[in-house]
Design a protein around this motif. Structure first.
Motif, mmCIF file in Angstrom:
data_model
loop_
_atom_site.group_PDB
_atom_site.id
_atom_site.type_symbol
_atom_site.label_atom_id
_atom_site.label_comp_id
_atom_site.label_asym_id
_atom_site.label_seq_id
_atom_site.Cartn_x
_atom_site.Cartn_y
_atom_site.Cartn_z
ATOM 1 N N TRP A 194 0.847 -1.184 0.000
ATOM 2 C CA TRP A 194 0.000 0.000 0.000
ATOM 3 C C TRP A 194 0.885 1.238 0.000
ATOM 4 C CZ3 TRP A 194 -5.205 -1.199 -0.065
ATOM 5 C CH2 TRP A 194 -5.545 -2.487 0.346
ATOM 6 N N ARG A 195 0.497 2.244 -0.776
ATOM 7 C CA ARG A 195 1.195 3.520 -0.788
ATOM 8 C C ARG A 195 0.636 4.438 0.296
ATOM 9 N NH1 ARG A 195 5.228 1.281 -3.194
ATOM 10 N NH2 ARG A 195 5.644 1.856 -5.349
ATOM 11 N N GLU A 196 1.368 5.507 0.576
ATOM 12 C CA GLU A 196 0.925 6.514 1.533
ATOM 13 C C GLU A 196 0.620 7.822 0.805
ATOM 14 O OE1 GLU A 196 2.435 6.155 5.743
ATOM 15 O OE2 GLU A 196 4.286 5.842 4.629
ATOM 16 N N GLN A 197 -0.103 8.705 1.492
ATOM 17 C CA GLN A 197 -0.430 10.055 1.064
ATOM 18 C C GLN A 197 -1.463 10.056 -0.078
ATOM 19 O OE1 GLN A 197 2.593 13.089 1.993
ATOM 20 N NE2 GLN A 197 4.054 11.602 1.223
ATOM 21 N N GLY A 198 -2.102 11.215 -0.245
ATOM 22 C CA GLY A 198 -3.121 11.355 -1.272
ATOM 23 C C GLY A 198 -4.248 10.345 -1.110
ATOM 24 N N ASP A 199 -4.871 9.993 -2.218
ATOM 25 C CA ASP A 199 -5.932 8.983 -2.184
ATOM 26 C C ASP A 199 -5.409 7.612 -1.765
ATOM 27 O OD1 ASP A 199 -7.921 10.748 -2.923
ATOM 28 O OD2 ASP A 199 -7.647 10.383 -5.061
ATOM 29 N N ALA A 200 -4.124 7.362 -2.020
ATOM 30 C CA ALA A 200 -3.542 6.076 -1.621
ATOM 31 C C ALA A 200 -3.575 5.914 -0.108
ATOM 32 C CB ALA A 200 -2.103 5.965 -2.129
ATOM 33 N N GLY A 201 -3.405 7.016 0.628
ATOM 34 C CA GLY A 201 -3.498 6.955 2.070
ATOM 35 C C GLY A 201 -4.884 6.552 2.528
ATOM 36 N N ILE A 202 -5.899 7.007 1.814
ATOM 37 C CA ILE A 202 -7.275 6.622 2.123
ATOM 38 C C ILE A 202 -7.490 5.146 1.817
ATOM 39 C CG2 ILE A 202 -9.678 6.978 1.420
ATOM 40 C CD1 ILE A 202 -8.962 9.940 1.041
ATOM 41 N N ASP A 203 -6.934 4.666 0.720
ATOM 42 C CA ASP A 203 -7.113 3.265 0.328
ATOM 43 C C ASP A 203 -6.624 2.311 1.415
ATOM 44 O OD1 ASP A 203 -8.127 4.105 -2.090
ATOM 45 O OD2 ASP A 203 -6.262 3.822 -3.197
ATOM 46 N N PHE A 204 -5.473 2.623 2.022
ATOM 47 C CA PHE A 204 -4.917 1.715 3.030
ATOM 48 C C PHE A 204 -5.843 1.566 4.228
ATOM 49 C CE2 PHE A 204 -2.354 1.150 6.949
ATOM 50 C CZ PHE A 204 -1.928 -0.153 6.721
ATOM 51 N N TYR A 205 -6.497 2.646 4.603
ATOM 52 C CA TYR A 205 -7.302 2.637 5.820
ATOM 53 C C TYR A 205 -8.774 2.306 5.582
ATOM 54 C CZ TYR A 205 -3.235 4.780 8.011
ATOM 55 O OH TYR A 205 -1.966 5.025 8.482
ATOM 56 N N THR A 206 -9.122 1.864 4.389
ATOM 57 C CA THR A 206 -10.521 1.532 4.113
ATOM 58 C C THR A 206 -10.652 0.181 3.435
ATOM 59 O OG1 THR A 206 -10.413 2.742 1.997
ATOM 60 C CG2 THR A 206 -11.294 3.928 3.899
ATOM 61 N N ILE A 207 -11.817 -0.430 3.632
ATOM 62 C CA ILE A 207 -12.193 -1.669 2.949
ATOM 63 C C ILE A 207 -13.438 -1.370 2.124
ATOM 64 C CG2 ILE A 207 -13.004 -4.042 3.240
ATOM 65 C CD1 ILE A 207 -11.476 -4.151 5.857
ATOM 66 N N GLU A 208 -13.419 -1.811 0.875
ATOM 67 C CA GLU A 208 -14.537 -1.517 -0.019
ATOM 68 C C GLU A 208 -15.574 -2.648 0.047
ATOM 69 O OE1 GLU A 208 -14.718 0.786 -4.181
ATOM 70 O OE2 GLU A 208 -13.603 -1.085 -4.246
ATOM 71 N N LYS A 209 -16.813 -2.266 0.223
ATOM 72 C CA LYS A 209 -17.940 -3.208 0.245
ATOM 73 C C LYS A 209 -18.806 -2.942 -0.969
ATOM 74 C CE LYS A 209 -20.042 -4.060 4.124
ATOM 75 N NZ LYS A 209 -20.839 -3.837 5.365
ATOM 76 N N THR A 210 -19.182 -3.998 -1.677
ATOM 77 C CA THR A 210 -20.059 -3.868 -2.845
ATOM 78 C C THR A 210 -21.486 -4.203 -2.447
ATOM 79 O OG1 THR A 210 -18.242 -4.509 -4.308
ATOM 80 C CG2 THR A 210 -20.469 -4.607 -5.207
ATOM 81 N N VAL A 211 -22.430 -3.343 -2.810
ATOM 82 C CA VAL A 211 -23.828 -3.480 -2.420
ATOM 83 C C VAL A 211 -24.705 -3.717 -3.658
ATOM 84 C CG1 VAL A 211 -25.787 -2.390 -1.264
ATOM 85 C CG2 VAL A 211 -23.435 -1.977 -0.435
ATOM 86 N N TYR A 212 -25.511 -4.761 -3.615
ATOM 87 C CA TYR A 212 -26.526 -5.042 -4.634
ATOM 88 C C TYR A 212 -27.886 -4.774 -3.993
ATOM 89 C CZ TYR A 212 -22.865 -7.637 -7.117
ATOM 90 O OH TYR A 212 -21.715 -8.026 -7.767
ATOM 91 N N ASP A 213 -28.541 -3.721 -4.401
ATOM 92 C CA ASP A 213 -29.800 -3.303 -3.786
ATOM 93 C C ASP A 213 -30.936 -3.554 -4.786
ATOM 94 O OD1 ASP A 213 -31.972 -2.137 -2.594
ATOM 95 O OD2 ASP A 213 -31.099 -0.121 -2.488
ATOM 96 N N SER A 214 -31.736 -4.608 -4.562
ATOM 97 C CA SER A 214 -32.864 -4.921 -5.421
ATOM 98 C C SER A 214 -34.183 -4.751 -4.655
ATOM 99 C CB SER A 214 -32.753 -6.359 -5.955
ATOM 100 O OG SER A 214 -31.582 -6.528 -6.700
ATOM 101 N N PHE A 215 -34.209 -3.834 -3.760
ATOM 102 C CA PHE A 215 -35.383 -3.598 -2.924
ATOM 103 C C PHE A 215 -36.622 -3.247 -3.764
ATOM 104 C CE2 PHE A 215 -37.257 -2.940 1.117
ATOM 105 C CZ PHE A 215 -38.211 -1.939 0.950
#
Length: 478
Positions: free
Chosen positions: A457-478
């Motif tokens: 993982w890189r540091e600083q900028g958006d890369a700094g945000i990437d390291f500290y987050t996990i992406e969740k994918t949502v399928y909403d068929s409500f």
């Protein structure tokens, strides 16, 4: 009277049974500050506090988190002069270097405060009807941050700010050599209204306090900047436990000087990169790889640059001392090694005579260096430059890449084709054209190749945000 600093755990400044002092590297008989030394129990308490605060902080709307970061930045800005003076006294940087580093920390907090307004995921088109398809970013959890002494406020800032902006809680362990300015960040966060337990800081030995942070079951991510030996050990321990890990380690950074370069300009660029911050930077220029047609001219120019540098205490000099006796002795040892290997000492190589005390060393230039010499392969972490002669651009690239590190690099040239090839073929995480290897923008990724980084993982900028987050994918068929 020396300042006194405490550990910050669960919103409280806490005392310890043991204390230690830091000294001014320009005047080692002068005590700068007294610190309450954390132990394993303190580290455990800090992690537990961060864990307890995790859910509430993660559920705090991102712009509210940003408001606290923004207020902390303003508090730091109001105290910039006194924090700069502390950095000079404790780490030895010059006035310009220290002031620039403090401003960088302020700017980082402002930057990530604004990024909290754009923390959402992305919306995608679903393949079928009646489905909303989108992503959302969630915090990793509890982050353990371990930082070095050479950028004692900037590096903590570029780890702490994105971690908090993205909703993580954290424990920081700064290096014991110069921890005061990092603690000033936590004073600012506390005054800005950061909830108890969200950010904690413990100052203690890496072998005990740092180790506890790395192995504690409640820690989800580890970010480390420091030596390669320690970094690899931390990486192995943390990944064995399934933690997310980011390491930024050493460098042996080259600047290539083309036969088309303006030699005086090249010498100025390289002197700045090699001797700025007393060479105590992982991105410092430690090798000048110079085309044979301009080699002699360059040697004369870089020697003149080195000899023009005014050495002294940071308040009124071009180059300050090394941070402590250990670092000074390490640099002097490498100078002796280089001479024994057969390199020619062109200038410097010793300690200036005019100081009664202080960890001062002269800007040092070696010529007639083979790239397999230790002085060309190992990180010195002092103001020492190895000048290596090459026959052509192909050999320059081969020489620049022929090290275990790959952090920063640059080329000085008036040939655009050479510049493009250099960018394409250099094995380094940072590539610069007609610029020094040091100096980083805060809004772009930073990290290295090979032994300079975990390459995760890189540091600083958006890369700094990437390291500290996990992406969740949502399928909403409500």
């Amino acid at each position: 009277m020396a300042a006194e600093y405490y550990n910050y755990i669960d919103g409280e400044w806490t005392e310890s049974d043991e204390t230690f002092e830091t000294a001014n590297p320009a005047a080692p008989s002068e005590t700068v500050a007294t610190y309450h030394e954390a132990d394993v129990d303190d580290a455990t308490a800090a992690v537990e506090a961060a864990s307890a605060a995790e859910d509430e902080w993660a559920n705090t709307p991102a712009p509210q988190r940003g408001a606290i970061l923004r207020e902390a930045a303003t508090i730091l800005a109001d105290r910039k002069d006194e924090i700069t003076d502390l950095l000079i006294a404790e780490e030895g940087k010059t006035q310009a270097e220290a002031g620039g580093e403090v401003q960088r920390a302020i700017d980082i907090f402002y930057y990530y405060a604004e990024k909290t307004r754009d923390m959402g995921g992305s919306v995608k088109s679903a393949s079928g009807p009646r489905t909303n398809l989108y992503t959302k970013n969630e915090p990793v959890g509890v982050a353990a941050l371990i930082t070095p002494w050479n950028y004692p406020i900037a590096i903590p800032a570029w780890k702490v700010a994105p971690a908090l902006a993205t909703g993580n809680t954290l424990v920081l362990k700064p290096a014991k050599v110069a921890p005061g300015v990092a603690l000033e960040i936590f004073k600012a966060l506390d005054e800005a209204g950061l909830p108890d337990g969200v950010a904690n800081v413990v100052v203690g030995p890496g072998s005990t306090v740092g180790n506890e942070l790395v192995v504690h079951d409640d820690v989800d991510a580890v970010s480390f900047t420091g030596s390669g030996q320690v970094g690899h050990m931390i990486y192995d321990k943390a990944t064995d436990d399934g933690k997310r890990v980011q390491t930024e380690l050493g460098g042996k950074n080259p600047t290539v000087v083309s036969d088309t370069a303006d030699v005086e300009e090249a010498a100025g660029i390289i002197a700045n990169g090699a001797f700025g911050t007393t060479g105590q930077s992982c991105t410092a220029t430690s090798r000048a790889v110079v085309h044979t047609d301009v080699y002699d001219e360059f040697v004369d120019a870089i020697v003149a640059e080195a000899e023009s540098i005014e050495i002294g205490p940071g308040e009124d000099s071009d180059m300050g001392p090394q941070v402590n006796e250990r670092e000074l002795e390490g640099t002097l040892d490498y100078i002796e090694v280089a001479e024994n290997e057969g390199a020619t000492l062109a200038t410097g190589g010793g300690q200036p005579d005019e100081f009664d005390e202080g960890h001062f060393v002269e800007p040092t230039v070696f010529t007639d260096v083979d790239n397999d010499y230790r002085i060309a392969q190992e990180e010195v972490f002092g103001p020492v430059l190895a000048v290596i002669e090459v026959e052509d651009f192909e050999e320059a690239l081969e020489t620049a890449n022929d090290v275990d590190y790959g952090l920063s690099s640059s080329i000085v040239t008036n040939d655009h084709t050479e510049a493009e090839r250099f960018v394409d073929e250099i094995e380094a995480g940072v590539a610069k054209i007609n610029d020094k290897t040091t100096g980083l923008e805060l809004h772009v990724p930073f990290g290295g190749f090979k032994q300079s980084s975990s390459e995760t993982w890189r540091e600083q900028g958006d890369a700094g945000i990437d390291f500290y987050t996990i992406e969740k994918t949502v399928y909403d068929s409500f």
